[in-house]
Scaffold this active site. Sequence first.
Site, mmCIF file in Angstrom:
data_model
loop_
_atom_site.group_PDB
_atom_site.id
_atom_site.type_symbol
_atom_site.label_atom_id
_atom_site.label_comp_id
_atom_site.label_asym_id
_atom_site.label_seq_id
_atom_site.Cartn_x
_atom_site.Cartn_y
_atom_site.Cartn_z
ATOM 1 N N SER A 195 36.594 40.707 40.819
ATOM 2 C CA SER A 195 37.089 41.664 39.874
ATOM 3 C C SER A 195 36.455 41.508 38.528
ATOM 4 O O SER A 195 35.874 40.524 38.275
ATOM 5 C CB SER A 195 38.778 41.157 39.678
ATOM 6 O OG SER A 195 38.843 39.648 39.549
ATOM 7 N N CYS A 226 35.915 48.638 46.969
ATOM 8 C CA CYS A 226 35.520 48.783 45.429
ATOM 9 C C CYS A 226 35.299 50.233 45.352
ATOM 10 O O CYS A 226 34.875 50.776 44.241
ATOM 11 C CB CYS A 226 34.532 47.755 45.139
ATOM 12 S SG CYS A 226 32.938 47.974 46.091
HETATM 13 P P1 NAD Z 1 38.336 37.955 42.657
HETATM 14 O O1 NAD Z 1 37.809 38.314 41.387
HETATM 15 O O2 NAD Z 1 39.667 37.309 42.669
HETATM 16 O O3 NAD Z 1 37.681 36.836 43.623
HETATM 17 C C1 NAD Z 1 35.968 36.937 43.581
HETATM 18 C C2 NAD Z 1 35.503 35.448 43.797
HETATM 19 O O4 NAD Z 1 35.873 34.847 42.617
HETATM 20 C C3 NAD Z 1 36.209 34.781 45.081
HETATM 21 O O5 NAD Z 1 34.972 34.054 45.491
HETATM 22 C C4 NAD Z 1 37.117 33.915 44.278
HETATM 23 O O6 NAD Z 1 37.301 32.714 45.040
HETATM 24 C C5 NAD Z 1 36.372 33.465 42.984
HETATM 25 N N1 NAD Z 1 37.340 33.361 41.801
HETATM 26 C C6 NAD Z 1 38.552 33.795 41.723
HETATM 27 N N2 NAD Z 1 39.477 33.548 40.758
HETATM 28 C C7 NAD Z 1 38.376 32.716 39.680
HETATM 29 C C8 NAD Z 1 38.311 31.981 38.675
HETATM 30 N N3 NAD Z 1 39.650 32.040 37.976
HETATM 31 N N4 NAD Z 1 37.221 31.388 38.395
HETATM 32 C C9 NAD Z 1 36.047 31.342 39.011
HETATM 33 N N5 NAD Z 1 36.004 32.048 40.186
HETATM 34 C C10 NAD Z 1 37.067 32.840 40.707
HETATM 35 O O7 NAD Z 1 38.396 39.197 43.589
HETATM 36 P P2 NAD Z 1 38.958 39.515 44.977
HETATM 37 O O8 NAD Z 1 40.313 39.690 44.792
HETATM 38 O O9 NAD Z 1 38.459 38.541 46.176
HETATM 39 O O10 NAD Z 1 38.128 40.856 45.245
HETATM 40 C C11 NAD Z 1 38.729 42.212 44.856
HETATM 41 C C12 NAD Z 1 37.930 42.600 43.614
HETATM 42 O O11 NAD Z 1 36.527 42.649 44.006
HETATM 43 C C13 NAD Z 1 38.239 43.936 43.293
HETATM 44 O O12 NAD Z 1 38.488 43.951 41.646
HETATM 45 C C14 NAD Z 1 37.110 44.852 43.705
HETATM 46 O O13 NAD Z 1 36.874 46.164 42.876
HETATM 47 C C15 NAD Z 1 36.007 43.846 43.533
HETATM 48 N N6 NAD Z 1 34.751 44.278 44.251
HETATM 49 C C16 NAD Z 1 33.957 44.847 43.628
HETATM 50 C C17 NAD Z 1 32.507 45.371 44.274
HETATM 51 C C18 NAD Z 1 31.394 45.963 43.568
HETATM 52 O O14 NAD Z 1 30.559 46.294 44.281
HETATM 53 N N7 NAD Z 1 31.838 46.340 42.375
HETATM 54 C C19 NAD Z 1 32.765 45.222 45.788
HETATM 55 C C20 NAD Z 1 33.776 44.391 46.422
HETATM 56 C C21 NAD Z 1 34.828 44.175 45.676
#
Ligand code: NAD
Length: 510
Positions: free
Chosen positions: A240, A295
């Site tokens: 995200s 995404c």
């Molecule tokens: P997320 O940001 O919650 O988590 C992503 C990663 O970060 C995970 O490994 C998680 O453990 C870690 N994380 C979570 N909170 C954290 C924190 N506070 N500090 C450090 N690390 C942390 O995302 P999600 O819910 O797993 O995935 C969905 C999101 O990913 C959506 O926003 C989607 O749009 C995005 N996404 C983007 C793409 C792209 O190509 N731009 C591709 C796939 C997904």
Amino acid sequence: MGENRDVTSTSDSALPLVPHWIGGRGDPGTGERTGEVYDPATGQVTKRVAFASPADVDRAVGVAAEAFEAWRYASLAQRSKVLFAYRELLNARSGELAALVTAEHGKVLSDAAGEVARALEVVEFACGIPHLMKGGYSESVSTKVDSYSIRQPLGVVGIISPFNFPAMVPCWFFPVAVAAGNAVVLKPSEKDPSAANWMAELWAEAGLPDGVFNVVHGDKVAVDGLLEHPEVRSISFVGSTPIARYVYERGTAHGKRVQALGGAKNHMVVLPDADLELAADAAVNAGFGSAGERCMAISVLVAVDPVADPLIEGIAKRMAGLSVGDGRRSCDMGPLVTAAHRDKVASYLEAGVASGAELVVDGRDTPVDAEGQGFWLGPTLFDKVTPTMSIYTDEIFGPVLSVVRVPTYDAALELVNANPYGNGTAIFTNDGGAARRFQNEVEVGMVGVNVPIPVPMAYYSFGGWKSSLFGDAHAHGTEGVQFFTRGKVVTSRWLDPDHGGINLGFPENR
Ligand code: NAD
């Protein structure tokens, strides 16, 4: 996103534990914390996953750093041989990986198989590493002096991935990283961790030396461990936008090369001359595939007057035919990943109605083909959405499609370009001139023309603009190879009877 699931310090559960993968074997870690892994279609906890402590991250990075010292000197022929073996194994056993993805993420099996197929494409791209690592050579840049460029691996590289593509997103990075001679520490999403371990075991079968590919599981503790570790040279993050920004800022502050791909709000513009049947099919496929947890999902349909009414009618008709249920039962759409995420997405249905949008199809009424208490929300369609409503401004990341009506192409373009995200977009039209203008004028990294989910092939690079990507390098393709290597230029003169003599001036080429 970013909500943590039940994290406890118990490890005495009878449930199987998903361990870390360090140095070529499963490793329960020294951390006391674990997280729950659900089957989203039944709502049951099926496994626990180890959460890494800082000491676990340190151990994984140390093992990777040691393995790097040998792997970096493996010849290109040896490295590509391992890559080809990995490709063959992944291709032969792709069904196993798809089943794991469905069991922990919830997406339907056919969709999971599609994810694995896209992952495989990056492995195939990386098989060509001898060609991709070629440098340039210029003879006689100065008198009897030659110059050439080479690319070298970085060292230990960190990859942090999201829940929505547990197989494909890690594969956007690690095949290229490994092929280029780096050692990897992957921190996958704690929500669906098993795919990472499965892919790690496959590396061992393919002949990759132990320690070149490692997995640590967990949450912020593990992420921060990678962001701050002095031996980690680069971070590839997908998730995200708030976390992507944090990872970029913290990682670069610790001297690392960082590519951090963030969230999205993808618009599909439909012009009056578009084929509306094609557009309606595309909107349904791209809006509700994988329950909108992509995404590159389309979440905003920009209907240019006068297409809105017939288009909405076509979309609603198709939505009525969608089956929702357990991904192992030949349904079209599965559950959302967690109960908390389902509730959050469902809250936008109330918010949309409260802010004055018209709820055309209510996903809360959708019948479901599944056992147990899965995390269900059916496909939902809103009309008359305006840019100030939260259903427009927020990335919902669920099966909710919003229609915004606009009078002209210019108004559509203005809307897309004003949005802070810039991941993907699509235009539906039969007017080549309009499509050409759109691809030129739109401020988005990946553009589809009559293609709703324009995910680039592995030999192009994947990535968005604006708040959808922090850093300069997109994933895979040429940019991926550049990200995982450092360029060096050598200027050489071999001894010759004409030594040149003493000259303290700045080198000039003659
Ligand atoms: P997320 O940001 O919650 O988590 C992503 C990663 O970060 C995970 O490994 C998680 O453990 C870690 N994380 C979570 N909170 C954290 C924190 N506070 N500090 C450090 N690390 C942390 O995302 P999600 O819910 O797993 O995935 C969905 C999101 O990913 C959506 O926003 C989607 O749009 C995005 N996404 C983007 C793409 C792209 O190509 N731009 C591709 C796939 C997904």
